[in-house]
Design a protein around this motif. Structure first.
Motif, PDB file in Angstrom:
ATOM      1  N   ARG A 192     -33.878  -1.969  44.125  1.00 35.42           N
ATOM      2  CA  ARG A 192     -33.616  -1.266  42.611  1.00 35.42           C
ATOM      3  C   ARG A 192     -31.892  -1.604  42.072  1.00 35.42           C
ATOM      4  O   ARG A 192     -31.102  -1.644  42.712  1.00 35.42           O
ATOM      5  N   GLN A 193     -31.575  -1.322  41.042  1.00 31.68           N
ATOM      6  CA  GLN A 193     -30.574  -1.640  40.979  1.00 31.68           C
ATOM      7  C   GLN A 193     -29.633   0.123  40.662  1.00 31.68           C
ATOM      8  O   GLN A 193     -30.336   0.288  40.434  1.00 31.68           O
ATOM      9  N   LEU A 194     -28.722  -0.058  41.449  1.00 30.88           N
ATOM     10  CA  LEU A 194     -27.983   1.002  40.883  1.00 30.88           C
ATOM     11  C   LEU A 194     -26.528   1.633  40.117  1.00 30.88           C
ATOM     12  O   LEU A 194     -25.666   0.207  40.214  1.00 30.88           O
ATOM     13  N   VAL A 195     -26.546   2.456  39.730  1.00 34.04           N
ATOM     14  CA  VAL A 195     -25.230   2.406  39.139  1.00 34.04           C
ATOM     15  C   VAL A 195     -24.542   4.039  39.761  1.00 34.04           C
ATOM     16  O   VAL A 195     -25.095   4.655  39.665  1.00 34.04           O
ATOM     17  N   ALA A 196     -23.451   3.012  40.262  1.00 36.33           N
ATOM     18  CA  ALA A 196     -22.168   4.705  41.085  1.00 36.33           C
ATOM     19  C   ALA A 196     -21.621   4.916  39.638  1.00 36.33           C
ATOM     20  O   ALA A 196     -21.337   4.119  38.955  1.00 36.33           O
ATOM     21  N   VAL A 197     -21.118   6.209  39.864  1.00 37.70           N
ATOM     22  CA  VAL A 197     -20.588   6.761  38.370  1.00 37.70           C
ATOM     23  C   VAL A 197     -19.522   7.924  39.163  1.00 37.70           C
ATOM     24  O   VAL A 197     -19.999   8.344  40.193  1.00 37.70           O
ATOM     25  N   ASP A 198     -18.407   8.188  38.168  1.00 38.05           N
ATOM     26  CA  ASP A 198     -17.203   9.186  38.920  1.00 38.05           C
ATOM     27  C   ASP A 198     -17.661   9.619  36.943  1.00 38.05           C
ATOM     28  O   ASP A 198     -17.653   9.549  35.672  1.00 38.05           O
ATOM     29  N   LEU A 199     -18.093  11.414  37.526  1.00 37.86           N
ATOM     30  CA  LEU A 199     -18.354  12.228  36.429  1.00 37.86           C
ATOM     31  C   LEU A 199     -17.166  12.430  35.958  1.00 37.86           C
ATOM     32  O   LEU A 199     -15.929  12.279  36.227  1.00 37.86           O
ATOM     33  N   ARG A 200     -16.955  13.333  34.983  1.00 37.56           N
ATOM     34  CA  ARG A 200     -15.944  13.681  33.780  1.00 37.56           C
ATOM     35  C   ARG A 200     -14.889  14.239  34.803  1.00 37.56           C
ATOM     36  O   ARG A 200     -15.518  14.993  36.055  1.00 37.56           O
ATOM     37  N   ASN A 201     -13.635  13.941  35.098  1.00 31.92           N
ATOM     38  CA  ASN A 201     -12.391  15.262  35.468  1.00 31.92           C
ATOM     39  C   ASN A 201     -12.396  14.124  36.714  1.00 31.92           C
ATOM     40  O   ASN A 201     -11.390  14.937  37.720  1.00 31.92           O
ATOM     41  N   HIS A 202     -13.047  13.260  36.846  1.00 35.97           N
ATOM     42  CA  HIS A 202     -13.411  12.257  38.600  1.00 35.97           C
ATOM     43  C   HIS A 202     -12.367  10.796  38.314  1.00 35.97           C
ATOM     44  O   HIS A 202     -13.419  10.235  37.017  1.00 35.97           O
ATOM     45  N   GLY A 203     -12.043  10.563  39.189  1.00 34.21           N
ATOM     46  CA  GLY A 203     -11.890   9.320  38.975  1.00 34.21           C
ATOM     47  C   GLY A 203     -11.462   8.792  38.328  1.00 34.21           C
ATOM     48  O   GLY A 203     -10.012   8.780  37.769  1.00 34.21           O
ATOM     49  N   GLU A 204     -12.282   7.750  37.739  1.00 33.75           N
ATOM     50  CA  GLU A 204     -11.258   6.393  37.023  1.00 33.75           C
ATOM     51  C   GLU A 204     -11.594   6.871  35.191  1.00 33.75           C
ATOM     52  O   GLU A 204     -11.499   6.676  34.349  1.00 33.75           O
ATOM     53  N   SER A 205     -12.756   8.085  35.426  1.00 33.01           N
ATOM     54  CA  SER A 205     -13.269   8.209  34.340  1.00 33.01           C
ATOM     55  C   SER A 205     -12.566   9.412  33.585  1.00 33.01           C
ATOM     56  O   SER A 205     -10.969   9.908  34.044  1.00 33.01           O
ATOM     57  N   PRO A 206     -12.426   9.486  31.994  1.00 35.49           N
ATOM     58  CA  PRO A 206     -11.570  10.274  31.462  1.00 35.49           C
ATOM     59  C   PRO A 206     -11.643  12.264  32.234  1.00 35.49           C
ATOM     60  O   PRO A 206     -12.434  12.705  32.381  1.00 35.49           O
ATOM     61  N   HIS A 207     -10.541  12.144  32.201  1.00 31.04           N
ATOM     62  CA  HIS A 207     -10.364  14.205  31.629  1.00 31.04           C
ATOM     63  C   HIS A 207     -10.823  14.691  30.453  1.00 31.04           C
ATOM     64  O   HIS A 207     -10.121  14.296  29.613  1.00 31.04           O
ATOM     65  N   ALA A 208     -11.201  15.620  30.813  1.00 27.24           N
ATOM     66  CA  ALA A 208     -10.986  16.244  29.175  1.00 27.24           C
ATOM     67  C   ALA A 208     -10.809  17.816  29.733  1.00 27.24           C
ATOM     68  O   ALA A 208     -10.866  18.294  30.425  1.00 27.24           O
ATOM     69  N   ASN A 209     -10.294  19.169  28.579  1.00 25.54           N
ATOM     70  CA  ASN A 209     -10.033  19.468  28.591  1.00 25.54           C
ATOM     71  C   ASN A 209     -11.409  21.185  28.807  1.00 25.54           C
ATOM     72  O   ASN A 209     -11.362  22.507  29.060  1.00 25.54           O
ATOM     73  N   SER A 210     -13.134  20.326  29.797  1.00 25.92           N
ATOM     74  CA  SER A 210     -13.864  21.472  30.038  1.00 25.92           C
ATOM     75  C   SER A 210     -14.386  21.013  30.611  1.00 25.92           C
ATOM     76  O   SER A 210     -14.701  19.194  30.915  1.00 25.92           O
TER      77      SER A 210
END
Length: 311
Positions: free
Chosen positions: A83-101
């Motif tokens: 199976r192909q896997l997609v590991a994710v950085d959720l918002r406000n974490h890791g290399e994902s964008p910061h958001a105000n919520s």
């Protein structure tokens, strides 16, 4: 583990229908507009395609976690299951964008937005802690896109004392740490550990916290995660959205709890099955909240068995 314990997932639906349905039911246009483009890593030889016979597997990390922590386990799962896997950085974490919520409604739309970006019609979702609650929300809103859930040591019913009392103290201590004299990441981690060692209760949590120390885009050293928003929105993080508890996901669902953890109490089983009627709950002996780290062998056995049974 018997295959008959798991139900078969539902088929996918095309993008326009999904988005229109989401807007007309639970989600407002505000949540749709506020999505961020998540950072992710695809683990597998081939590119992800929309109608693969084997649905992709998404991995969503815990609060303060990052996708990179799942690299070794993800590769093992991919090699054994195909199976192909997609590991994710959720918002406000890791290399994902910061958001105000940082509400589960928004985290959910971020993941669905990533489905669309990668043209994923169907996927199994593995989620730990906060990522597990996000995975549950995705299944309750876009059930036909989710072929199965593996939820690691978290509950949609109760909030453990450790999360409710310890994590706010950790976040406040993180916010108060001064990086202004930090010249190297390793030195900054050492100093941060000294400041946090009287607050963080175990080594695995400390490792997770320190994984957030990095060189930021402006060249300074600091926290990769959005500590201020976590503090501000912690009431949303610690509680499963009440509006979700009146929904149901009928697909195959495996809850894996740590026997020594308080994050998935056995008393929650009845209420969990009201939301997830096909839920199977199992506990790994001698493990805490990070069951996949404490006993990776047993965790992989359960996970791989589930994925093979629900493909």
């Amino acid at each position: 583990m018997e295959n008959k314990r798991f139900a078969i997932g539902m088929e996918g639906r095309f993008r326009p229908i999904i988005l229109n349905t989401l807007r007309s039911t639970y989600y407002s246009r505000t949540f749709v507009r506020s999505t961020v483009n998540l950072s992710y890593k695809i683990i597998g030889e081939n590119s992800v395609e929309p109608d693969d016979e084997e649905p992709a597997v998404f991995i969503l990390h815990e609060l303060l976690g990052i996708k990179r922590q799942w690299g070794s386990l993800a590769k093992t799962i991919m090699n054994i299951t195909g199976r192909q896997l997609v590991a994710v950085d959720l918002r406000n974490h890791g290399e994902s964008p910061h958001a105000n919520s940082h509400k589960y409604e928004e985290l959910t739309m971020d993941v669905i937005n990533l489905f669309e970006k990668l043209k994923i019609n169907r996927a199994t979702i593995i989620g730990h802690g906060m990522g597990g609650r996000t995975a549950m929300c995705v299944s309750l809103i876009a059930a036909k896109r989710v072929t199965g859930l593996i939820i690691i040591d978290t509950s949609p019913v109760s909030t453990p004392k450790q999360l409710n009392e310890e994590f706010p103290k950790i976040l406040i201590a993180m916010k108060s740490f001064d990086f202004k004299n930090a010249k190297k990441v390793n030195n900054a981690k050492t100093e941060a550990k000294k400041q946090l060692e009287n607050i963080v209760t175990d080594d695995l949590t400390m490792d997770t916290v320190l994984s957030n120390v990095k060189v930021k885009p402006d060249g300074t050293i600091g926290w990769a995660c959005n500590v201020e928003i976590f503090i501000k929105h912690f009431p949303y993080i610690k509680s499963f959205p009440p509006a979700m508890t009146v929904k149901q996901y009928y697909g195959p669902t495996l809850f894996i709890g740590g026997q020594m953890s308080e994050f998935l109490p056995p008393d929650d089983l009845t209420s969990i099955r009201e939301i997830f009627p096909q839920a199977v709950i199992t506990y790994i002996p001698k493990t805490g909240h990070n069951v996949h780290v404490d006993d990776p062998k047993t965790f992989l056995e359960l996970t791989i068995s589930f994925l093979k049974a629900t493909s």
